[in-house]
Design a protein around this motif. Structure first.
Motif, PDB file in Angstrom:
ATOM      1  N   PRO A  60      15.149  28.535-143.652  1.00  0.00           N
ATOM      2  CA  PRO A  60      15.690  27.487-144.520  1.00  0.00           C
ATOM      3  C   PRO A  60      17.190  27.714-144.715  1.00  0.00           C
ATOM      4  O   PRO A  60      17.641  28.863-144.867  1.00  0.00           O
ATOM      5  CB  PRO A  60      14.930  27.680-145.838  1.00  0.00           C
ATOM      6  CG  PRO A  60      13.650  28.345-145.436  1.00  0.00           C
ATOM      7  CD  PRO A  60      14.020  29.238-144.275  1.00  0.00           C
ATOM      8  N   GLY A  61      17.943  26.646-144.666  1.00  0.00           N
ATOM      9  CA  GLY A  61      19.400  26.730-144.799  1.00  0.00           C
ATOM     10  C   GLY A  61      20.131  26.795-143.474  1.00  0.00           C
ATOM     11  O   GLY A  61      21.355  26.606-143.435  1.00  0.00           O
ATOM     12  N   THR A  69      15.865  22.297-144.665  1.00  0.00           N
ATOM     13  CA  THR A  69      15.270  22.553-145.977  1.00  0.00           C
ATOM     14  C   THR A  69      13.819  23.004-145.865  1.00  0.00           C
ATOM     15  O   THR A  69      13.141  22.734-144.874  1.00  0.00           O
ATOM     16  CB  THR A  69      15.326  21.290-146.854  1.00  0.00           C
ATOM     17  OG1 THR A  69      14.483  20.288-146.273  1.00  0.00           O
ATOM     18  CG2 THR A  69      16.753  20.772-147.002  1.00  0.00           C
ATOM     19  N   ARG A  70      13.342  23.634-146.905  1.00  0.00           N
ATOM     20  CA  ARG A  70      11.939  24.003-146.989  1.00  0.00           C
ATOM     21  C   ARG A  70      11.069  22.742-146.969  1.00  0.00           C
ATOM     22  O   ARG A  70       9.984  22.753-146.390  1.00  0.00           O
ATOM     23  CB  ARG A  70      11.665  24.796-148.265  1.00  0.00           C
ATOM     24  CG  ARG A  70      12.283  26.166-148.241  1.00  0.00           C
ATOM     25  CD  ARG A  70      12.231  26.813-149.643  1.00  0.00           C
ATOM     26  NE  ARG A  70      12.992  28.026-149.631  1.00  0.00           N
ATOM     27  CZ  ARG A  70      12.474  29.234-149.470  1.00  0.00           C
ATOM     28  NH1 ARG A  70      11.188  29.382-149.308  1.00  0.00           N
ATOM     29  NH2 ARG A  70      13.245  30.287-149.468  1.00  0.00           N
ATOM     30  N   THR A  71      11.556  21.694-147.588  1.00  0.00           N
ATOM     31  CA  THR A  71      10.808  20.433-147.588  1.00  0.00           C
ATOM     32  C   THR A  71      10.609  19.932-146.167  1.00  0.00           C
ATOM     33  O   THR A  71       9.510  19.491-145.806  1.00  0.00           O
ATOM     34  CB  THR A  71      11.542  19.369-148.444  1.00  0.00           C
ATOM     35  OG1 THR A  71      11.628  19.858-149.785  1.00  0.00           O
ATOM     36  CG2 THR A  71      10.817  18.040-148.417  1.00  0.00           C
ATOM     37  N   GLN A  72      11.641  19.999-145.338  1.00  0.00           N
ATOM     38  CA  GLN A  72      11.502  19.569-143.946  1.00  0.00           C
ATOM     39  C   GLN A  72      10.478  20.430-143.203  1.00  0.00           C
ATOM     40  O   GLN A  72       9.710  19.911-142.390  1.00  0.00           O
ATOM     41  CB  GLN A  72      12.861  19.611-143.230  1.00  0.00           C
ATOM     42  CG  GLN A  72      13.818  18.542-143.705  1.00  0.00           C
ATOM     43  CD  GLN A  72      15.212  18.753-143.166  1.00  0.00           C
ATOM     44  OE1 GLN A  72      15.806  19.817-143.341  1.00  0.00           O
ATOM     45  NE2 GLN A  72      15.739  17.737-142.496  1.00  0.00           N
ATOM     46  N   ASN A 100      21.581  22.331-142.513  1.00  0.00           N
ATOM     47  CA  ASN A 100      21.007  22.935-143.704  1.00  0.00           C
ATOM     48  C   ASN A 100      19.514  22.594-143.809  1.00  0.00           C
ATOM     49  O   ASN A 100      19.069  21.927-144.739  1.00  0.00           O
ATOM     50  CB  ASN A 100      21.760  22.487-144.955  1.00  0.00           C
ATOM     51  CG  ASN A 100      21.350  23.253-146.188  1.00  0.00           C
ATOM     52  OD1 ASN A 100      20.810  24.351-146.114  1.00  0.00           O
ATOM     53  ND2 ASN A 100      21.602  22.665-147.344  1.00  0.00           N
TER      54      ASN A 100
END
Length: 145
Positions: free
Chosen positions: A97-98, A27-30, A25
């Motif tokens: 993302p995801g 993430t946008r943060t990653q 999953n």
């Protein structure tokens, strides 16, 4: 031998495979953290409006080199640090993302070179739909015994 090998070449056989979930999953943060670490702030990777309205994508997406780096984790987890002599990939599909990414390495050949075993591998990383996102190859120099 340089590096910190985790495995000996004589314990491998052609056809051996290893799978590893390298992103669960994503993430946008990653993705944004990778932008900061790499210095690649192309807005298609972090600006939703730009990605959709200007570039025509459905969303932001991960950097190709982030996907390559995640795929490389399979190799270092399997073989250890500083044993790769070659590593290259082709970016086949975007990573969103995801997405959950699973890397797979398959041993395609093993040959002796002095005191080392030269192990060639075929690589593929797939998303949760089973679609390849990265394809490539690697070569590791490992102790024979």
């Amino acid at each position: 031998m340089a590096g910190n090998p985790k495995i000996k070449a004589n314990t491998l056989s052609v056809g051996d495979t290893r799978d590893l979930v390298v992103a669960d999953n994503l993430t946008r943060t990653q993705i944004v953290q990778y932008a900061g670490a790499s210095g690649d702030f192309n807005p298609v990777h972090h600006d939703e409006s730009f990605a959709k309205q200007v570039a025509g994508y459905p969303s932001v997406f991960a950097h190709g080199m982030l996907t390559m780096g995640l795929t490389g984790r399979l190799l270092t987890d399997w073989f250890g640090d500083a044993v790769l002599t070659e590593y290259g990939v082709r970016f086949v599909r975007q990573v969103w993302p995801g997405d959950t990414l699973t890397a797979r390495g398959t041993v395609t050949s093993i040959r002796k070179d002095g005191e080392q075993g030269i192990v060639e591998l075929e690589l593929v990383t797939e998303n949760q739909k089973g679609e390849p996102v990265v394809q490539g190859s690697a070569v590791a120099a490992l102790p024979l015994q």
